[in-house]
Design an enzyme around this catalytic site. Structure first.
Site, PDB file in Angstrom:
ATOM      1  N   LYS A  92      80.655  -0.811 -68.447  1.00 12.57           N
ATOM      2  CA  LYS A  92      81.632  -0.206 -67.529  1.00 12.57           C
ATOM      3  C   LYS A  92      81.010   0.897 -66.665  1.00 12.57           C
ATOM      4  O   LYS A  92      81.282   0.994 -65.474  1.00 12.57           O
ATOM      5  CB  LYS A  92      82.798   0.335 -68.363  1.00 12.57           C
ATOM      6  CG  LYS A  92      84.002   0.761 -67.562  1.00 12.57           C
ATOM      7  CD  LYS A  92      85.146   1.166 -68.464  1.00 12.57           C
ATOM      8  CE  LYS A  92      84.844   2.441 -69.211  1.00 12.57           C
ATOM      9  NZ  LYS A  92      85.905   2.873 -70.125  1.00 12.57           N
ATOM     10  N   LYS A 141      55.075 -25.833 -52.643  1.00 12.93           N
ATOM     11  CA  LYS A 141      55.913 -25.481 -51.483  1.00 12.93           C
ATOM     12  C   LYS A 141      56.417 -26.779 -50.882  1.00 12.93           C
ATOM     13  O   LYS A 141      55.813 -27.835 -51.072  1.00 12.93           O
ATOM     14  CB  LYS A 141      55.102 -24.686 -50.457  1.00 12.93           C
ATOM     15  CG  LYS A 141      54.818 -23.263 -50.915  1.00 12.93           C
ATOM     16  CD  LYS A 141      56.038 -22.372 -50.858  1.00 12.93           C
ATOM     17  CE  LYS A 141      55.980 -21.252 -51.880  1.00 12.93           C
ATOM     18  NZ  LYS A 141      57.138 -20.391 -51.907  1.00 12.93           N
ATOM     19  N   LYS A 167      53.171 -23.907 -60.571  1.00 11.19           N
ATOM     20  CA  LYS A 167      54.591 -23.823 -60.898  1.00 11.19           C
ATOM     21  C   LYS A 167      55.424 -24.513 -59.833  1.00 11.19           C
ATOM     22  O   LYS A 167      55.072 -24.495 -58.650  1.00 11.19           O
ATOM     23  CB  LYS A 167      55.030 -22.373 -61.107  1.00 11.19           C
ATOM     24  CG  LYS A 167      55.283 -21.584 -59.840  1.00 11.19           C
ATOM     25  CD  LYS A 167      56.125 -20.363 -60.154  1.00 11.19           C
ATOM     26  CE  LYS A 167      56.632 -19.643 -58.909  1.00 11.19           C
ATOM     27  NZ  LYS A 167      57.653 -20.375 -58.151  1.00 11.19           N
ATOM     28  N   ASP A 168      56.522 -25.094 -60.265  1.00 13.42           N
ATOM     29  CA  ASP A 168      57.517 -25.583 -59.322  1.00 13.42           C
ATOM     30  C   ASP A 168      58.028 -24.427 -58.486  1.00 13.42           C
ATOM     31  O   ASP A 168      57.985 -23.266 -58.922  1.00 13.42           O
ATOM     32  CB  ASP A 168      58.746 -26.134 -60.086  1.00 13.42           C
ATOM     33  CG  ASP A 168      58.579 -27.584 -60.503  1.00 13.42           C
ATOM     34  OD1 ASP A 168      57.670 -28.255 -59.993  1.00 13.42           O
ATOM     35  OD2 ASP A 168      59.386 -28.034 -61.330  1.00 13.42           O
ATOM     36  N   ASP A 169      58.568 -24.743 -57.326  1.00 12.15           N
ATOM     37  CA  ASP A 169      59.302 -23.711 -56.609  1.00 12.15           C
ATOM     38  C   ASP A 169      60.624 -23.519 -57.344  1.00 12.15           C
ATOM     39  O   ASP A 169      61.202 -24.483 -57.865  1.00 12.15           O
ATOM     40  CB  ASP A 169      59.536 -24.164 -55.159  1.00 12.15           C
ATOM     41  CG  ASP A 169      59.683 -22.978 -54.225  1.00 12.15           C
ATOM     42  OD1 ASP A 169      59.686 -21.831 -54.730  1.00 12.15           O
ATOM     43  OD2 ASP A 169      59.794 -23.181 -53.014  1.00 12.15           O
ATOM     44  N   HIS A 258      61.098 -16.187 -63.510  1.00 11.34           N
ATOM     45  CA  HIS A 258      61.162 -15.924 -62.071  1.00 11.34           C
ATOM     46  C   HIS A 258      62.141 -14.773 -61.812  1.00 11.34           C
ATOM     47  O   HIS A 258      63.183 -14.688 -62.455  1.00 11.34           O
ATOM     48  CB  HIS A 258      61.613 -17.185 -61.319  1.00 11.34           C
ATOM     49  CG  HIS A 258      61.397 -17.067 -59.856  1.00 11.34           C
ATOM     50  ND1 HIS A 258      62.309 -16.450 -59.025  1.00 11.34           N
ATOM     51  CD2 HIS A 258      60.343 -17.429 -59.082  1.00 11.34           C
ATOM     52  CE1 HIS A 258      61.820 -16.466 -57.793  1.00 11.34           C
ATOM     53  NE2 HIS A 258      60.642 -17.047 -57.795  1.00 11.34           N
ATOM     54  N   GLY A 331      53.746 -13.752 -50.820  1.00 11.27           N
ATOM     55  CA  GLY A 331      52.890 -13.462 -49.667  1.00 11.27           C
ATOM     56  C   GLY A 331      51.476 -13.075 -50.074  1.00 11.27           C
ATOM     57  O   GLY A 331      50.766 -12.386 -49.325  1.00 11.27           O
ATOM     58  N   GLY A 354      52.232 -19.930 -50.116  1.00  9.72           N
ATOM     59  CA  GLY A 354      51.747 -20.023 -48.739  1.00  9.72           C
ATOM     60  C   GLY A 354      50.266 -19.682 -48.626  1.00  9.72           C
ATOM     61  O   GLY A 354      49.549 -20.270 -47.812  1.00  9.72           O
TER      62      GLY A 354
HETATM   63  C1  1AE Z   1      58.414 -12.977 -56.198  1.00  7.27           C
HETATM   64  C2  1AE Z   1      58.498 -14.479 -56.324  1.00  7.27           C
HETATM   65  C3  1AE Z   1      57.570 -15.199 -55.392  1.00  7.27           C
HETATM   66  C4  1AE Z   1      57.814 -16.679 -55.356  1.00  7.27           C
HETATM   67  O1  1AE Z   1      58.500 -17.227 -56.172  1.00  7.27           O
HETATM   68  C5  1AE Z   1      57.217 -17.467 -54.314  1.00  7.27           C
HETATM   69  O2  1AE Z   1      57.639 -18.718 -54.218  1.00  7.27           O
HETATM   70  C6  1AE Z   1      56.262 -17.002 -53.456  1.00  7.27           C
HETATM   71  O3  1AE Z   1      55.734 -17.828 -52.516  1.00  7.27           O
HETATM   72  P1  1AE Z   1      54.662 -17.331 -51.458  1.00  7.27           P
HETATM   73  O4  1AE Z   1      53.377 -17.055 -52.183  1.00  7.27           O
HETATM   74  O5  1AE Z   1      55.190 -16.094 -50.818  1.00  7.27           O
HETATM   75  O6  1AE Z   1      54.518 -18.471 -50.487  1.00  7.27           O
END
Ligand code: 1AE
Length: 404
Positions: A92, A141, A167-169, A258, A331, A354
């Site tokens: 609460k 990705k 890892k999977d997205d 995650h 990133g 990426g």
């Molecule tokens: C903080 C989680 C980051 C994540 O799950 C992810 O997919 C990052 O992707 P990139 O490395 O920014 O392309």
């Protein structure tokens, strides 16, 4: 008597912080105290919370006036599970003004209910036969809408780059094109194929999704089909669900947590739950073997001191549970590797989506560029120098540069 503690930061321009703290200690335990008859007070005393510490921070600006307050809650009031403690300590009152939960202190007795990560850093290192070095993880990705063949192609490209984990997205849910047990099976074969070329072991974390009641059977299905790890979003499902999965003796593969939804909880200085508690202490206590979170340097950023505080909670060795791998993410590109290793040391998983797929030479070259950056950093060689003999690293530096 045994107690768990909660430390809060309370912002208030005018409050009497001691009165406020005492009202929380009483309000979140016995409800009221002074109105109780003497006899009732005696019988209720063992359930009463109490204020342990108050540190006031005065400021010339009223809006910046705050106090850090620690309150002890008797263990006798709650069961040995995280929801019970979180509801006691921050149920609460999380909605009562500008109050942020900074930390929880677990009593030894409370902690006995939490075995922690099944694998942790030592177990994952042993699965990968990588006893010391930093690890590299690659993220699928563009997975939504792909069929198994498309997924396999992407998997192989990443695996051939020499990454330790794929890892999977987290946005890949159960779907007819790539159901969990089929992609676990296809990617396991692809991992074995890549291993014959790279000579490296590889873990593949499939994203565990769907209704909570089906998660266990989905996890077992994936594991039996060849998944070597799971990706799971505990803040969407609840930390207790993570604990159930990690504590399940039949689920014998590591779990990567995650941080989805974490941004709704930790960034405000006035509200929510601190990053170190949410993504550090609680994730490890609930059994995450690896924990992802935004780094201070990539596309989604978290202040460096918060990153280091998360790391501290995941790798501190004064707790009975195994340590969890910190996975600073989002990133990340090879130019950031020296800074990440300087911050995290060798017990880190460098994680990129990426930054691997976006490499001009493709995903395999992307993975190699990261490995070259890790190798150079461990040897104390600048990336620019290492790039003169490593064209993949040079390719990455050409587009992303070093740390901005
Ligand atoms: C903080 C989680 C980051 C994540 O799950 C992810 O997919 C990052 O992707 P990139 O490395 O920014 O392309």
């Amino acid at each position: 008597m045994s107690y768990c503690t909660a430390t809060y930061r309370i912002h208030d321009a005018k409050a009497d912080f001691r009165r406020k703290a005492e009202s929380i200690a009483v309000g979140m335990t016995v409800g009221s105290w002074t109105e109780l008859p003497q006899l009732k007070q005696e019988s209720m005393r063992k359930h009463l919370g109490h204020v342990v510490h108050i540190e006031e921070h005065e400021s010339s600006k009223e809006s910046e006036r705050y106090a850090d307050v620690t309150i002890a809650y008797p263990d006798i009031n709650f069961t040995r599970d995280l929801p019970a403690l979180l509801i006691t300590a921050f149920g609460k009152i999380s909605m009562d003004g500008q109050i942020k939960l900074l930390d929880l202190g677990f009593s030894d007795d409370f902690l006995t209910g939490f075995p922690g990560p099944k694998f942790g850093i030592p177990g994952i290192r042993s699965l990968l036969a990588a006893p010391e070095r930093p690890l590299l993880m690659s993220i699928f990705k563009s997975v939504v809408g792909y069929d198994l063949e498309g997924l396999k192609e992407q998997f192989l490209a990443q695996a051939l780059g020499g990454v330790d984990l794929i890892k999977d997205d987290e946005i890949l849910f159960e779907n007819p094109l790539t159901p969990i047990e089929r992609r676990a099976e296809v990617c396991r074969k692809a991992a074995e194929e890549a291993e014959r070329t790279t000579g490296k072991k590889l873990l593949y974390a499939v994203n565990l999704t769907g209704p909570t009641s089906q998660l266990r059977s989905q996890a077992l299905k994936a594991m039996n089909a060849g998944a070597t790890a799971l990706l799971f979003s505990p803040l969407a499902y609840g930390l207790d669900v993570l604990q159930e999965l990690s504590g399940d003796p039949d689920i014998r593969i590591p779990i990567a947590a995650h941080p989805s939804l974490a941004g709704a909880l930790y960034p405000s200085p006035q509200y929510g739950i601190s990053a170190s508690l949410l993504l550090g202490k609680l994730m490890r206590t609930a059994g995450a073997d690896l924990v992802l979170f935004p780094s201070p340097y990539g596309s989604v950023v978290m202040p460096r001191e918060e990153n280091l505080a998360i790391r501290h909670e995941l790798v501190r060795i004064d707790l009975p549970q195994k340590t969890s791998f910190p996975v600073p993410s989002a990133g990340i590109h090879p130019g950031l590797v020296p800074q990440l290793l300087a911050d995290f040391g060798n017990d880190v998983v460098v994680n990129a989506g990426g930054g691997i797929h976006g490499h001009p030479g493709g995903a395999a070259a992307g993975g190699q560029a990261f490995l070259q950056a890790i190798d150079a950093s461990l040897k104390g060689i600048s990336l620019e120098e290492a790039a003169t003999t490593n064209p993949e690293l040079q390719g990455a530096l050409n587009i992303w540069g070093g740390k901005k």
